[in-house]
Design an enzyme around this catalytic site. Structure first.
Site, PDB file in Angstrom:
ATOM      1  N   ASP A 244       0.897  -1.070  -0.040  1.00  0.00           N
ATOM      2  CA  ASP A 244       0.027  -0.047   0.071  1.00  0.00           C
ATOM      3  C   ASP A 244       1.035   1.299   0.076  1.00  0.00           C
ATOM      4  O   ASP A 244       1.816   1.238   0.670  1.00  0.00           O
ATOM      5  CB  ASP A 244      -0.975   0.014   1.120  1.00  0.00           C
ATOM      6  N   ILE A 245       0.373   2.216  -0.814  1.00  0.00           N
ATOM      7  CA  ILE A 245       1.340   3.333  -0.988  1.00  0.00           C
ATOM      8  C   ILE A 245       1.332   4.204   0.273  1.00  0.00           C
ATOM      9  O   ILE A 245       2.022   5.064   0.679  1.00  0.00           O
ATOM     10  CB  ILE A 245       0.568   4.408  -2.131  1.00  0.00           C
TER      11      ILE A 245
ATOM     12  N   ASN B 184     -13.035  -2.793   2.301  1.00  0.00           N
ATOM     13  CA  ASN B 184     -13.840  -1.643   2.675  1.00  0.00           C
ATOM     14  C   ASN B 184     -15.024  -1.839   1.524  1.00  0.00           C
ATOM     15  O   ASN B 184     -14.505  -1.788   0.419  1.00  0.00           O
ATOM     16  CB  ASN B 184     -13.251  -0.521   2.703  1.00  0.00           C
TER      17      ASN B 184
ATOM     18  N   GLY C 173     -15.713   3.621   3.506  1.00  0.00           N
ATOM     19  CA  GLY C 173     -14.711   4.427   3.085  1.00  0.00           C
ATOM     20  C   GLY C 173     -13.747   3.834   1.905  1.00  0.00           C
ATOM     21  O   GLY C 173     -12.558   4.053   1.689  1.00  0.00           O
ATOM     22  N   GLN C 174     -14.534   2.944   1.063  1.00  0.00           N
ATOM     23  CA  GLN C 174     -13.727   2.580  -0.030  1.00  0.00           C
ATOM     24  C   GLN C 174     -13.341   3.613  -0.826  1.00  0.00           C
ATOM     25  O   GLN C 174     -14.328   4.398  -1.348  1.00  0.00           O
ATOM     26  CB  GLN C 174     -14.810   1.473  -0.697  1.00  0.00           C
TER      27      GLN C 174
ATOM     28  N   HIS D 285     -10.626  -5.323  -3.235  1.00  0.00           N
ATOM     29  CA  HIS D 285      -9.230  -5.542  -2.573  1.00  0.00           C
ATOM     30  C   HIS D 285      -9.443  -6.044  -1.195  1.00  0.00           C
ATOM     31  O   HIS D 285     -10.347  -5.448  -0.655  1.00  0.00           O
ATOM     32  CB  HIS D 285      -8.423  -4.286  -2.916  1.00  0.00           C
TER      33      HIS D 285
ATOM     34  N   HIS E 257      -7.189  -5.440   2.216  1.00  0.00           N
ATOM     35  CA  HIS E 257      -5.849  -4.807   2.840  1.00  0.00           C
ATOM     36  C   HIS E 257      -5.477  -6.139   3.939  1.00  0.00           C
ATOM     37  O   HIS E 257      -6.246  -6.510   4.572  1.00  0.00           O
ATOM     38  CB  HIS E 257      -6.366  -3.904   3.892  1.00  0.00           C
TER      39      HIS E 257
HETATM   40  P1  AMP Z   1      -9.919   1.544   0.273  1.00  0.00           P
HETATM   41  O1  AMP Z   1     -10.025   2.697   1.216  1.00  0.00           O
HETATM   42  O2  AMP Z   1     -10.198   0.382   0.707  1.00  0.00           O
HETATM   43  O3  AMP Z   1     -10.355   1.504  -1.182  1.00  0.00           O
HETATM   44  O4  AMP Z   1      -8.258   1.479   0.253  1.00  0.00           O
HETATM   45  C1  AMP Z   1      -7.726   1.928  -1.145  1.00  0.00           C
HETATM   46  C2  AMP Z   1      -6.071   1.855  -0.714  1.00  0.00           C
HETATM   47  O5  AMP Z   1      -5.141   1.745  -1.883  1.00  0.00           O
HETATM   48  C3  AMP Z   1      -5.599   2.888   0.314  1.00  0.00           C
HETATM   49  O6  AMP Z   1      -5.007   2.027   1.521  1.00  0.00           O
HETATM   50  C4  AMP Z   1      -4.478   3.606  -0.501  1.00  0.00           C
HETATM   51  O7  AMP Z   1      -3.417   3.986   0.068  1.00  0.00           O
HETATM   52  C5  AMP Z   1      -4.179   2.433  -1.591  1.00  0.00           C
HETATM   53  N1  AMP Z   1      -3.611   2.709  -2.797  1.00  0.00           N
HETATM   54  C6  AMP Z   1      -4.008   3.947  -3.710  1.00  0.00           C
HETATM   55  N2  AMP Z   1      -3.326   4.263  -4.774  1.00  0.00           N
HETATM   56  C7  AMP Z   1      -2.262   2.988  -4.667  1.00  0.00           C
HETATM   57  C8  AMP Z   1      -1.103   2.783  -5.276  1.00  0.00           C
HETATM   58  N3  AMP Z   1      -0.990   3.610  -6.542  1.00  0.00           N
HETATM   59  N4  AMP Z   1      -0.306   1.798  -4.930  1.00  0.00           N
HETATM   60  C9  AMP Z   1      -0.582   1.414  -3.928  1.00  0.00           C
HETATM   61  N5  AMP Z   1      -1.749   1.493  -2.983  1.00  0.00           N
HETATM   62  C10 AMP Z   1      -2.522   2.435  -3.489  1.00  0.00           C
END
Ligand code: AMP
Length: 114
Positions: free
Chosen positions: A31-32, A87, A93-94, A100, A102
């Protein structure tokens, strides 16, 4: 045509990611914005917007994701445990509309989540 999600762009190698696991059906990358010492995003390569759009035809894919997470946990030595979170929708909070999980590890997690 709708725009590709950021996760679809990672699958298509249009943007970089630190990929820790990949096979024909799924991939996992860091995760970024990590919320724990280990914070991976585990995704199917098939575009499914969220848990709410999983269909009976996706049963094998979703099961495959959990088998992959078990392999990743073994590969990364997460013997102390880990948390798996998805999520689903705005109240949860998606942010990225590509199913995906986490996978979080490396610290103690409280319950209930915020
Ligand atoms: P969600 O709120 O469950 O949709 O989480 C989306 C997740 O994707 C968040 O934790 C972000 O930090 C992560 N994210 C968004 N863009 C990237 C990316 N380019 N590379 C890795 N993780 C990402």
């Amino acid at each position: 045509m709708t725009e590709k999600t950021v996760f679809k762009r990672i699958i298509d190698r249009e943007i970089p990611a630190k990929i820790v696991y990949e096979d024909e059906l799924c991939m996992a990358f860091e995760d970024i914005k990590p919320a724990a010492p280990t914070h991976l995003i585990v995704i199917p390569k098939k575009e499914i917007p969220s848990a709410n759009q999983v269909s009976p035809a996706d049963e094998a894919i979703v099961g495959h994701l959990f088998v992959a997470m078990r392999k990743i946990a073994e590969q990364l030595g997460l013997g102390g445990g880990y948390r798996v979170v998805t999520n689903c929708g705005p109240d949860a909070g998606q942010e990225v509309m590509h199913l995906h999980f986490h996978m979080l590890a490396g610290r103690k997690f409280s319950w209930p989540p915020g």
